[in-house]
Design a protein around this motif. Structure first.
Motif, short mmCIF file in Angstrom:
data_model
loop_
_atom_site.label_atom_id
_atom_site.label_comp_id
_atom_site.label_asym_id
_atom_site.label_seq_id
_atom_site.Cartn_x
_atom_site.Cartn_y
_atom_site.Cartn_z
N UNK A 1 0.84 -1.20 0.00
CA UNK A 1 0.00 0.00 0.00
C UNK A 1 0.88 1.25 0.00
N UNK A 2 0.66 2.12 -0.99
CA UNK A 2 1.41 3.37 -1.06
C UNK A 2 0.73 4.39 -0.16
N UNK A 3 1.37 4.68 0.95
CA UNK A 3 0.80 5.68 1.85
C UNK A 3 1.67 6.93 1.79
N UNK A 4 1.61 7.74 2.80
CA UNK A 4 2.28 9.04 2.71
C UNK A 4 2.77 9.52 4.07
N UNK A 5 3.93 10.16 4.08
CA UNK A 5 4.42 10.77 5.31
C UNK A 5 3.51 11.93 5.73
N UNK A 6 2.73 12.42 4.78
CA UNK A 6 1.84 13.55 5.07
C UNK A 6 0.88 13.25 6.23
N UNK A 7 0.52 11.98 6.40
CA UNK A 7 -0.44 11.66 7.47
C UNK A 7 0.18 11.81 8.85
N UNK A 8 1.52 11.99 8.90
CA UNK A 8 2.19 12.17 10.19
C UNK A 8 2.31 13.65 10.56
N UNK A 9 1.86 14.51 9.66
CA UNK A 9 2.05 15.95 9.88
C UNK A 9 0.74 16.60 10.35
N UNK B 1 3.39 7.87 17.41
CA UNK B 1 2.09 7.19 17.47
C UNK B 1 0.90 8.13 17.54
N UNK B 2 1.13 9.37 17.95
CA UNK B 2 -0.01 10.30 17.93
C UNK B 2 -0.08 10.90 16.53
N UNK B 3 -1.02 10.39 15.76
CA UNK B 3 -1.12 10.84 14.38
C UNK B 3 -2.41 11.65 14.22
N UNK B 4 -2.23 12.90 13.84
CA UNK B 4 -3.38 13.79 13.68
C UNK B 4 -3.30 14.48 12.33
N UNK B 5 -3.56 13.69 11.25
CA UNK B 5 -3.44 14.29 9.92
C UNK B 5 -4.33 15.52 9.79
N UNK B 6 -3.80 16.50 9.05
CA UNK B 6 -4.46 17.81 9.07
C UNK B 6 -5.43 18.02 7.93
N UNK B 7 -5.51 17.07 6.98
CA UNK B 7 -6.47 17.27 5.89
C UNK B 7 -7.07 15.91 5.49
N UNK C 1 2.57 -4.65 3.26
CA UNK C 1 3.61 -3.67 3.58
C UNK C 1 3.08 -2.29 3.22
N UNK C 2 3.15 -1.39 4.19
CA UNK C 2 2.70 -0.01 3.99
C UNK C 2 3.93 0.87 3.81
N UNK C 3 3.96 1.62 2.71
CA UNK C 3 5.10 2.52 2.44
C UNK C 3 4.62 3.96 2.59
N UNK C 4 5.07 4.58 3.66
CA UNK C 4 4.76 6.01 3.82
C UNK C 4 5.85 6.78 3.09
N UNK C 5 5.57 7.14 1.86
CA UNK C 5 6.61 7.80 1.08
C UNK C 5 6.54 9.31 1.28
N UNK C 6 7.72 9.92 1.23
CA UNK C 6 7.73 11.39 1.24
C UNK C 6 7.60 11.88 -0.20
N UNK C 7 7.92 13.14 -0.44
CA UNK C 7 7.63 13.73 -1.76
C UNK C 7 8.46 13.14 -2.89
N UNK C 8 7.79 12.84 -3.98
CA UNK C 8 8.53 12.54 -5.21
C UNK C 8 7.86 13.19 -6.39
#
Ligand SMILES: NC(=O)c1ccc[n+]([C@@H]2O[C@H](COP(=O)([O-])OP(=O)(O)OC[C@H]3O[C@@H](n4cnc5c(N)ncnc54)[C@H](O)[C@@H]3O)[C@@H](O)[C@H]2O)c1
Length: 309
Positions: free
Chosen positions: A108-116, A139-145, A170-177
């Motif tokens: 699963x292609x996820x995103x680092x954005x959910x950690x921000x 562990x405290x994840x409060x995605x903003x959008x 496998x979940x991949x939290x990818x940053x920007x590409x």
């Protein structure tokens, strides 16, 4: 292996699909938008279509990269994010684990954005004195959008289905590409290429490396079982740098790359004054054996080559 790639007309897929094919996999691309790597035109929100695609092609591996993402937050209704990113993921997971399915791995292609969270996003403006060191332990994840919320919900569905069925995921939290300018570009002083180079220090990777991470994850999923990884170019920084990164980042960068100023000066480039977060991708290296090929040092070497140095 017969592999279903969702989002096959997208940016990631244009690098990933040809490489999977060259490795002799049979790839079936699914996307609502036609494209050279898309065989099935349709949406993951259509469960019948998902079922037929998985069955008809005897799919063994799924790379679920299809999504509405950050640029669409401004243009699409939140309900569309739930339909595509949450319901669509559930459809794939349920059909992958339905009786008679041949699927034995799921990436699963996820995103680092959910950690921000909004707090992290505004850290500098709010006077927070240390950059955030972001790894999978957070562990405290409060995605903003709605993008982050829908991706985090999809991650929870992945975990739930793995726990219930044992399907390796496998979940991949990818940053920007992404290749475009940042949608907050008006806040950034540097040019697009300068900004992207800076970001390789803490929050970016090449699309080629993003695709490589998916290839490794597909291969390793059965041994891994279930896990979540941050995928980003390896940062030179350590948690001890966090205070100075927020105070004045160029000094920290100079410490690790003494020649960066000279290389940047040739192009009239500058470093960000502060860096408010660092994505740590060490776990992917330790547990999945994956490291991005291109990091900030390589970018500097590439600039040198371009300048004939
Ligand atoms: N590009 C980045 O910087 C970045 C960063 C972090 C995570 N991601 C994630 O990586 C994945 C791929 O991103 P990308 O950069 O290739 O984006 P992209 O927008 O180029 O590709 C996404 C693809 O998904 C397709 N899609 C949209 N709705 C769909 C649906 N209902 N069913 C099936 N497919 C659908 C789109 O048509 C598109 O072709 C996404 O899941 C995204 O959230 C991207």
């Amino acid at each position: 292996m017969n592999i279903l790639v969702t989002g096959s007309s997208g940016w990631l897929a244009q690098d990933l699909v040809p490489r999977l094919k060259r490795a002799e996999h049979t790839v079936i691309g699914l996307d609502p938008v036609p494209g050279p790597h898309t065989d099935v035109i349709g949406t993951v929100a259509d469960r019948d279509l998902v079922r037929r695609t998985i069955r008809d092609h005897r799919i063994q591996g799924i790379v679920h990269a299809g999504a509405l993402h950050k640029p669409q937050v401004a243009t699409h209704d939140p309900a569309r994010f739930i339909e595509t990113n949450v319901q669509g993921t559930l459809n794939l997971l349920q059909e992958a684990t339905a009786e008679g399915s041949t699927v034995d791995r799921f990436v699963f292609t996820s995103t680092t954005s959910l950690m921000i969270s909004q707090e992290i996003r505004d850290a500098h403006r709010r006077g927070i004195e240390r950059a955030f060191w972001i790894d999978e332990e957070m562990t405290t994840l409060e995605p903003r959008n709605i993008y982050g919320v829908s991706k985090l919900s999809a991650e929870h569905l992945c975990r739930m289905v793995h726990d219930a069925t044992g399907l390796p995921i496998v979940i991949l939290r990818t940053s920007r590409f992404f290749p475009e300018e940042d949608d907050m570009a008006h806040e950034i002083i540097q040019s697009g290429a300068n900004t992207k180079a800076n970001e390789f220090l803490f929050r970016r990777l090449t699309v080629h490396d993003a695709a490589s991470a998916h290839i490794v994850a597909l291969d390793r999923a059965p041994q891994i079982g279930f896990d979540t990884f941050i995928i980003s170019a390896l940062t030179p920084f350590s948690p001890e740098d966090c205070e100075q990164l927020m105070e004045y980042a160029p000094l920290v960068v100079h410490h690790y790359f003494p020649r960066y100023r000279e290389i940047y000066a040739r192009r009239g480039w500058t470093m960000f004054d502060y860096i408010d977060r660092v994505y740590d991708s060490n776990k992917a290296m330790r547990r999945m054996g994956f490291v991005c090929k291109t990091d900030f040092g390589d970018i500097l070497a590439q600039l040198d080559r371009e300048d004939g140095v």
